[in-house]
Design an enzyme around this catalytic site. Structure first.
Site, PDB file in Angstrom:
ATOM      1  N   SER A 167      43.084  90.631  98.403  1.00  0.00           N
ATOM      2  CA  SER A 167      43.021  91.373  99.566  1.00  0.00           C
ATOM      3  C   SER A 167      41.725  90.964 100.333  1.00  0.00           C
ATOM      4  CB  SER A 167      42.886  92.872  99.292  1.00  0.00           C
ATOM      5  OG  SER A 167      42.860  93.552 100.411  1.00  0.00           O
ATOM      6  N   THR A 168      40.567  91.761 100.625  1.00  0.00           N
ATOM      7  CA  THR A 168      39.386  91.403 101.135  1.00  0.00           C
ATOM      8  C   THR A 168      38.964  90.371 100.830  1.00  0.00           C
ATOM      9  OG1 THR A 168      39.160  93.703 101.518  1.00  0.00           O
ATOM     10  CG2 THR A 168      37.333  92.466 102.161  1.00  0.00           C
ATOM     11  N   HIS A 193      46.888  90.748 101.371  1.00  0.00           N
ATOM     12  CA  HIS A 193      47.037  91.657 102.236  1.00  0.00           C
ATOM     13  C   HIS A 193      46.627  91.179 103.778  1.00  0.00           C
ATOM     14  CE1 HIS A 193      45.975  94.753  98.882  1.00  0.00           C
ATOM     15  NE2 HIS A 193      47.207  94.214  98.898  1.00  0.00           N
ATOM     16  N   MET A 286      39.472  95.260  97.885  1.00  0.00           N
ATOM     17  CA  MET A 286      39.204  96.674  97.706  1.00  0.00           C
ATOM     18  C   MET A 286      40.431  97.424  97.209  1.00  0.00           C
ATOM     19  SD  MET A 286      37.430  99.371 100.312  1.00  0.00           S
ATOM     20  CE  MET A 286      37.192 100.911  99.813  1.00  0.00           C
ATOM     21  N   ASP A 289      45.331  98.041  93.990  1.00  0.00           N
ATOM     22  CA  ASP A 289      46.684  97.344  94.114  1.00  0.00           C
ATOM     23  C   ASP A 289      46.513  96.199  93.030  1.00  0.00           C
ATOM     24  OD1 ASP A 289      48.979  96.578  94.869  1.00  0.00           O
ATOM     25  OD2 ASP A 289      48.308  95.353  96.496  1.00  0.00           O
TER      26      ASP A 289
END
Length: 344
Positions: A167-168, A193, A286, A289
């Site tokens: 993600s991030t 993401h 973050m 997930d």
């Protein structure tokens, strides 16, 4: 703990108003100012000292990409890119991530409602506020690819499967991992993401940098040696198996862990259909997930690794997976690719 101080930079008065109103209702977040262009923003960064900036990429007087380069050089801090859901917007957002932006957000508009945006805006700001900015800064360029997968390789089945979630900070982390893989790699499935269209530009960019082939997944795509499939934005991606053949199912459905695509959806299906034939890796991001899905993979006999805290832009997803017992061992980003290959 003090509120996260946010500066909103966008030439659209409507967007500035929507963002300010949405964030004013969020606990722990304060919009300390807005700016219609980078010149006004520059002065406000100095005077207001924000913790996070939201930055439009297409603006008059100076575009957001040029301004972002200046920010990262002279006043590095977490920047969330706000971009339109167009092909051009996706490519510009991707360029911004390579420069050092930590998140990307779709501009509210006809194809992406304000309601959808409000749900994600605060989450992305909270993620950005926790970012390790030095880890998000651009790294040295990867070596150019030396070859491409042969036609023969793309017609063979794959016995092993590599599943990766991020993600991030994940766009650059994935680039660091995938560019190290040779064409002899088993099939790879990836969830990062990102909003729709941005994943298209991301896959195309990686395809030009990697020795393996990289494409945005379509429903029914075969998982083949020497190829990585990236889950398209706003769709879940599941691994399936028919006989000796692996393929992906790309579909809509409710968000999981506030995400679509969700890493857990991919990992759960990989546990079910690949079992001990899989290797799972969870990278920077973050939230939680992927933690439950990676645990299912490990329980099904898969080998699993996570990115370590020091090299993560945000040590959230790998941390939750580690705490859950889903990760066998953690490694710095520059060792992830080699460790995946060792486990295969």
């Amino acid at each position: 703990m003090s509120d996260i101080r946010v500066l909103v930079v966008d030439d659209s008065a409507v967007v500035r108003k929507i963002f300010t109103e949405a964030l004013s209702k969020e606990p722990g977040i304060e919009v300390v100012g807005t700016a219609p262009d980078p010149y006004v923003a520059r002065d406000k960064i100095v005077s207001l000292k924000p913790d996070v900036i939201t930055l439009d990429v297409e603006m008059p007087r100076m575009d957001g990409i040029t301004f972002l380069r200046k920010i990262m050089k002279y006043y590095p801090l977490p920047v969330i890119i706000v971009s339109s859901l167009t092909t051009k917007g996706g490519k510009m957002a991707l360029e911004a991530m390579e420069i050092g932006a930590v998140e990307v957000l779709s501009k509210p508009g006809s194809s992406y409602s304000v309601g959808d945006m409000k749900q994600q805006l605060a989450d992305k700001i909270r993620a950005a506020a926790r970012v390790n900015v030095s880890a998000a800064r651009p790294q040295a360029a990867s070596a150019p690819p030396v070859s491409r997968p042969s036609t023969r390789a793309l017609t063979e089945t794959t016995n092993k499967v590599v599943a990766i979630g991020a993600s991030t900070g994940g766009t650059e982390a994935l680039k660091a991992v995938l560019t190290r893989f040779p064409v002899t790699m088993p099939g790879i499935v990836v969830v990062q993401h990102m909003p729709p269209n941005f994943t298209t530009a991301f896959a195309e960019r990686l395809n030009g940098l990697c020795e393996i082939a990289v494409k945005e997944a379509e429903d029914g795509d075969a998982v083949l040696p020497g190829r990585a499939l990236i889950a398209p934005g706003n769709f879940h991606m599941l691994l399936k198996r028919s006989g000796a053949r692996y393929y992906v199912n790309v579909k809509t459905g409710p968000m999981v862990c506030h995400q679509r695509p969700a890493v857990d959806v991919l990992f759960n299906s990989t546990a079910q259909y690949a079992g001990a034939n899989a290797v799972g890796a969870i990278l920077t991001g973050m939230g939680a997930d992927g933690a439950k899905g990676l645990l299912k993979m490990r329980e099904a006999g898969a080998r699993t690794i996570g990115q370590d805290e020091a090299s993560c832009v945000v040590y959230g997803m790998p941390k939750e997976a580690w705490k859950a017992g889903a990760v066998e061992k953690q490694y710095p980003l520059d060792r992830i690719a080699d460790e995946i290959m060792n486990l295969l």
